[in-house]
Design an enzyme around this catalytic site. Sequence first.
Site, PDB file in Angstrom:
ATOM      1  N   HIS A  70       0.838  -1.199   0.000  1.00  0.00           N
ATOM      2  CA  HIS A  70       0.000   0.000   0.000  1.00  0.00           C
ATOM      3  C   HIS A  70       0.872   1.247   0.000  1.00  0.00           C
ATOM      4  CE1 HIS A  70      -4.143  -1.506   0.567  1.00  0.00           C
ATOM      5  NE2 HIS A  70      -3.468  -2.600   0.833  1.00  0.00           N
ATOM      6  N   PRO A  71       0.437   2.272  -0.727  1.00  0.00           N
ATOM      7  CA  PRO A  71       1.216   3.520  -0.770  1.00  0.00           C
ATOM      8  C   PRO A  71       0.991   4.344   0.498  1.00  0.00           C
ATOM      9  CG  PRO A  71      -0.808   3.788  -2.010  1.00  0.00           C
ATOM     10  CD  PRO A  71      -0.770   2.339  -1.562  1.00  0.00           C
TER      11      PRO A  71
END
Length: 171
Positions: A70-71
């Site tokens: 996930h960013p």
Amino acid sequence: MKPSTLQLINDMPHEAFMHEFGALFEHSPWIAEKTAGYRPFPDYTAMLDVMELIVMEADIEQTLDLLRRHPDLGSRLEMSSNSVQEQTGAGLSQLSESDFHELQRLNAIYTQRFGFPFILAVRGHTTSSIIQIMRERVEGTRQEELKTATQQVLRIASIRLEQWVERTEQI
């Protein structure tokens, strides 16, 4: 008569299922891969329940890999189109300079402390509510955050599936 969206899901060839649902979990198509084998689903909740079971039964390395894909929220780095849309909807694509720096600071502290990025299903949140939640969660324990981050990943996947169903039913 047009088949139901659920019937479409249950009847999809494996490749089509992977194309449609491989991105429900950020860069982690292995979840859709395992989920496909449980078809037919009686409803969407059952499909999500299977996905949740697969995620919850993953070993710690798979879980950490899932979370690490996930960013960072508010990041200006390249991310999936789903993440771009979700973060834009929460105002994270138009941050003030001070909010951007605060998110960067909190993301760095959080990632250093827990070994994975801060994850939040941002639908319904604003930049200020996200920053407040980050400030609270960065004080938690690693075990609490593993659980919370995993729950947020499942929430994001649920929202993405809901949006897919809505789009498909409009066609």
